[in-house]
Enzyme design. Structure first.
Site, mmCIF file in Angstrom:
data_model
loop_
_atom_site.group_PDB
_atom_site.id
_atom_site.type_symbol
_atom_site.label_atom_id
_atom_site.label_comp_id
_atom_site.label_asym_id
_atom_site.label_seq_id
_atom_site.Cartn_x
_atom_site.Cartn_y
_atom_site.Cartn_z
ATOM 1 C CB SER A 10 -0.922 0.009 1.220
ATOM 2 O OG SER A 10 -0.178 -0.183 2.419
ATOM 3 C CG ASP B 120 2.049 -6.818 1.184
ATOM 4 O OD1 ASP B 120 1.747 -7.984 0.880
ATOM 5 O OD2 ASP B 120 1.240 -5.873 1.137
ATOM 6 C CD GLU C 286 -7.779 -5.560 1.679
ATOM 7 O OE1 GLU C 286 -7.911 -4.368 1.330
ATOM 8 O OE2 GLU C 286 -6.710 -6.180 1.542
#
Length: 270
Positions: A52, A90, A188
């Site tokens: 992100s 990630d 999510e």
């Protein structure tokens, strides 16, 4: 007792997280640099160096152009700032297209940073990759439901778990990843009943983001929860601070004082 109220805070490990399922909710937050990582140190169990950062830090429209070099750079910085949480790397888009490629890239993560785990998006189709990493002593966090790396192929961010068939598929994904060796799952953008079914179906912790209250923990992007990312506000992201407004207000005050020769005063002059 929470690990954060104990007199002596201890380093959070994979075992710590596994043992928290059904005992205490897990807290997780993203971080991209040493400065904020240090602020979060000892306050949460897990820090995700999320891709992100490609949006909030680099200003890109999605996460897909993040690469290994970018993620390694930011993970090193986060590890310099935070010593107690379990830090998760990630894996960026394209870095785990095959089991061998995933192993090569995840091995770099362990060799070049102090991260303790990697996160991979995908369900049962990624099980063999998770299995290969786990068998080679690399801890893996799975990620199912709405997956940001799928945004272009799916035509947007699609909430999952809206019907019984999809819930069944998500539960199958979760079980496959657990069997492959994942020690935790990010869930999510799914309906709360789906997240509850997933959480009850596996013995590993689930960490929700936009998935309701029944998961074993929660994760938020720091720039969302502290009000620094202004392009849009996800429905699930509670804003605990209007950070952007506070920074702008302080900056305006600084500019005013410089323009009017109020700063630096004698107090700030050698």
């Amino acid at each position: 007792m929470s690990i954060h109220t104990a007199k002596t805070a201890k380093k959070v490990t994979v075992s710590t997280i596994r043992n928290m399922k059904g005992v205490e909710p897990i807290t997780m937050i993203t971080a991209y640099d040493a400065l904020f990582a240090k602020l979060f140190d000892g306050k949460v169990e897990m820090i995700l160096v999320g891709d992100s950062l490609n949006m909030s830090f680099s200003g890109k429209p999605d996460t897909l152009s993040a690469d290994m070099e970018m993620m390694l750079y930011h993970t090193k910085a986060v590890c310099n700032g935070a010593k107690l949480p379990l830090i998760v790397f990630d894996m960026p888009f394209g870095s785990y297209t095959t089991a061998q490629k995933a192993l090569e890239n995840a091995t770099r993560v362990y060799r070049e940073t102090e991260a303790q785990a990697v996160k991979i998006e995908g369900g049962k189709e990624r099980a063999q990759i998770v299995k290969t990493l786990s068998e080679n002593s690399i801890a893996v966090v799975g990620h199912i439901g709405l997956m940001p790396q799928f945004v272009r192929s799916e035509g947007g961010y699609k909430v999952k778990g809206k019907d019984a068939e999809n819930i069944t598929s998500l539960v199958e994904d979760a079980k496959a990843l657990e069997e492959a060796g994942a020690f935790a799952l990010v869930v999510e953008g799914v309906k709360s009943e789906a997240a509850k079914a997933i959480t009850e179906a596996v013995s590993i912790p689930t960490i929700g983001i936009g998935a309701g209250v029944d998961t074993d923990g929660q994760v938020l992007v720091w720039s969302d929860m502290f009000g620094f990312f202004e392009d849009f506000k996800p429905k699930f992201a509670k804003q605990y601070l209007n950070g952007a407004a506070l920074v702008k207000e302080a900056l305006e005050k600084y500019v005013h004082e410089v323009k009017n020769r109020e700063f630096p005063s004698d107090e700030y002059t050698y």
